[in-house]
Every structure is written in structure tokens, then in C-alpha cells.
Enzyme design. Structure first.
Site, mmCIF file in Angstrom:
data_model
loop_
_atom_site.group_PDB
_atom_site.id
_atom_site.type_symbol
_atom_site.label_atom_id
_atom_site.label_comp_id
_atom_site.label_asym_id
_atom_site.label_seq_id
_atom_site.Cartn_x
_atom_site.Cartn_y
_atom_site.Cartn_z
ATOM 1 N N SER A 40 15.030 1.616 36.340
ATOM 2 C CA SER A 40 13.600 1.609 36.650
ATOM 3 C C SER A 40 13.268 0.890 37.952
ATOM 4 C CB SER A 40 12.812 0.975 35.513
ATOM 5 O OG SER A 40 13.224 -0.358 35.335
ATOM 6 N N LYS A 83 10.477 -6.008 36.588
ATOM 7 C CA LYS A 83 9.562 -5.088 37.250
ATOM 8 C C LYS A 83 8.937 -5.794 38.450
ATOM 9 C CE LYS A 83 9.632 -1.796 34.078
ATOM 10 N NZ LYS A 83 11.049 -1.579 33.933
#
EC number: 3.4.21.-
Lengths: 166, 197
Positions: A40, A83
Site C-alpha cells: 500500500s 500510511k
């Protein structure tokens, strides 16, 4: 004979406890080495990269927009996710997908952050589970350690268009 | 002369050795095992009262505004509670436990509330934007005992288990209120449907 062995065992236990406590203090208040997995955050962080994350920013509340952070997963407190911070509290963020025709925006609530992975197509992030409370942030990634050909500070976001200025 | 120098050096060595043992062990104990905290505010009034000063005041300022299970005396006499980090190391809490968590609105503050519902439960809310809420996976629903004056899940919704800080297990001060806090769910706040028993 037995007393010697017992003494040695206790001394060993004592050293283990002491070094364990020093390790806890180091990870909690300074920083630690993290192995990242998952796609991701590509291309910034690939699968199985080793990075160094520091905990000072979180304790002094100076996490900034654009930082890559390690966060406890909101849906599973025993796992961590990695993230990038796209919006801090009060910022305007785009909650719709890039492919949507009608764009929708919202403001990040107080005490929360909006996280997105760099690989927008293959990332479950705040677009899926909403803004994340600041209290779940564990550390900020500042340095990539492995692979060596990519050693150094991390690149800026490849998705500059996701950062909305007020 | 040389003897005094030797003693001085030995003293310094012993001091640093003791320092580097005592500080990490104490900090780890307070972070991972148990600590003591003062409860402020009226949200858990009657049960917890505050009066003792927590060692890391900057990090642990509790504010509650709710019904009197903690803090019956109000501002004059605050409860001191024992916070147990060890018992929630695996995030397993029961309905009715009194827990402390990082406030979702202000990460610098800790709040102390009672766990009303676990993940999967469906409950009726008091003053929340939705009348009935199913608590999502990995979240809990917390409420102060004093419903009128409480900043709890009825204001900010279900909270993630990752924000859990500790479980309040005993009241330590004042001595006439020494007690072990039992998990107690008010009967009118029982969930309508439980996913797990």
C-alpha cells in the site's frame, strides 16, 4: 553448588529484566526498527523494506502533513499499519475516489488524522475506515535502512494532488 | 588523597549504575504494569473521587463529567485510583469495566469511563446522532455513569480498542473509600443483542 546455580539464575533474570526495560523505554520514547509488509505504500516503501521509526514526534505532538506514520489499526489493535498523513485536524480532505465524477469533501474532525497509502489503487486507508484518532499513532518513519540502494530519507508523496490547501 | 579520589570515582560509578537500572525499570513498570492516577471531573462522580497527584501529570490528566460513581465529593475531594495496564495487554475488557483511554478528541488527555458494549453488540444510545448503533469490529462503546454531564461515546461514537490505556481496578484514596472496583453494567444500559458472551 545449588546456591551457586540459583545465584547465577537470579543474576541472569535480573539482567534480562533490566535490558528488557531499557529496550521498552527505547522503543517507546526514542524509536525502533520496523519491517514493513504490503503493497500500500509503493513506490515509497516496498514490501519487506526495513525502516527506522522515531517516537519523539508523537510525544511532542508535531506530526505534520506528509509524514509517513505507523499507526495501530483502528479495527484490530494488535496490528500496525503504515500510511502517509494527508490531513490533520481541521483540514479539508477529498473523500471520493479519483475515478468518481462528483467529488465529495469533508473536514478532518478534532483529534483525528486522515491517512492514505501512496499506492492509491491498492490501499485500504481512511478512504475506507474514516479518519483515525491521533492517539493511535505509534511513530513517524524518518529513515529507510534496507534495501541499501534506497537508503536515506523517504521521498515526498507521489500523490501531491491529494493534499488540498484551504 | 588517592583514596578519596578512588572513593569519589566509585561513588559516581555506583550512582550511574543505579540510575540506569532504576529509571528504565520504573518507567517500564508505570507504562506496562500499573500506575496511580487522580480522577477529575464529575462524569464518574459517586464512584471515583480525586485527590492524589499522578507522577506523569502532563500525560495523565483525567477529566470526567458524569454521574457519581467516582468523585462524590466533587472538587474538594478527588478519588485516587489504581490503573492496571497489565490486565488489558491483550485488549480483553468486560462490559461494565471502568477503563481509562486516550480521548479521541484531544490526544493529550485521558478520560475514564465505563465499558457499556463490546464489538458486535447493538445498543440504544442516549443523545447520539443514531438511535441504535452496532459497535464495529475492534471498537467499544464507553459511557460515563452520570449521563447528563458526560463526554463519552454518546458524543464521539464508538472508540477504537487501540486507544485503551488501562483498567481502573481499585480506589486507593481516601481511605474510607478503599474498595476493589467490580465490573458492573447498569441494567438499563444492557445491549439489545450480544454477539459474544
Amino acid at each position: 553448588m545449588l546456591r551457586n546455580a540459583l545465584g547465577k539464575a537470579f543474576r541472569f533474570l535480573g539482567y534480562t529484566v533490566q535490558y528488557g526495560c531499557i529496550a521498552h523505554c527505547a522503543f517507546e520514547y526514542l524509536g525502533g526498527i520496523v519491517v514493513c509488509s504490503g503493497p500500500s505504500m509503493e513506490p515509497t516503501i516496498q514490501n519487506s523494506d526495513i525502516v527506522f521509526s522515531e517516537s519523539l514526534s508523537r510525544h511532542f505532538y508535531c506530526i505534520r502533513k506528509g509524514d509517513i506514520v505507523i499507526v495501530k489499526s483502528p479495527n484490530d489493535p494488535k496490528s500496525n499499519i503504515c500510511k502517509r498523513v494527508i490531513g490533520l485536524e481541521g483540514d479539508k480532505v477529498c473523500t471520493s475516489n479519483p475515478s468518481d465524477f462528483l467529488k465529495s469533501h469533508s473536514y478532518v474532525p478534532k483529534g483525528h488524522v486522515w491517512l492514505e497509502g501512496d499506492n492509491l489503487r491498492n490501499s485500504t486507508d481512511s478512504r475506507c475506515y474514516g479518519p483515525v484518532p491521533y492517539g493511535l499513532i505509534r511513530g513517524r518513519i524518518c529513515l529507510k535502512l534496507w534495501p541499501l540502494n534506497d537508503f536515506g530519507f523517504l521521498r515526498a508523496s507521489p500523490n501531491g494532488h491529494r493534499f488540498l490547501d484551504d | 588523597m588517592a583514596q578519596a579520589q578512588g572513593l569519589g570515582r566509585r561513588y559516581i560509578k555506583a550512582f550511574f549504575k543505579g540510575f540506569f537500572v532504576a529509571v528504565p525499570v520504573t518507567v517500564t513498570f508505570l507504562d506496562r504494569v500499573a500506575c496511580v492516577a487522580r480522577v477529575e471531573g464529575a462524569s464518574m462522580q459517586v464512584f471515583l473521587e480525586i485527590s492524589f497527584v499522578y507522577q506523569e501529570i502532563k500525560r495523565c490528566l483525567f477529566t470526567d463529567n458524569s454521574k457519581p460513581s467516582l468523585n462524590p465529593g466533587g472538587r474538594e475531594a478527588s478519588d485516587v485510583v489504581l490503573l492496571n495496564h497489565w490486565s488489558i495487554r491483550n485488549y480483553d475488557v468486560q462490559r461494565g469495566d471502568i477503563v481509562s483511554l486516550v480521548s479521541p478528541r484531544n490526544p493529550e488527555q485521558k478520560i475514564i469511563k465505563r465499558v457499556i458494549a463490546l464489538e458486535g453488540d447493538i445498543i440504544k444510545t442516549i443523545g447520539y446522532k443514531k438511535k441504535y448503533v452496532k459497535v464495529p469490529h475492534g471498537h467499544i462503546w464507553v459511557e460515563g455513569d452520570h449521563h447528563g454531564h458526560s463526554f463519552d461515546s454518546n458524543a464521539f461514537g464508538p472508540v477504537s480498542l487501540g486507544l485503551l490505556h488501562a483498567r481502573a481496578t481499585h480506589i486507593l484514596w481516601p481511605p474510607q473509600r478503599w474498595q476493589k472496583l467490580q465490573p458492573m453494567l447498569p441494567p438499563e444500559r444492557k445491549p439489545l443483542h450480544r454477539e459474544q458472551e
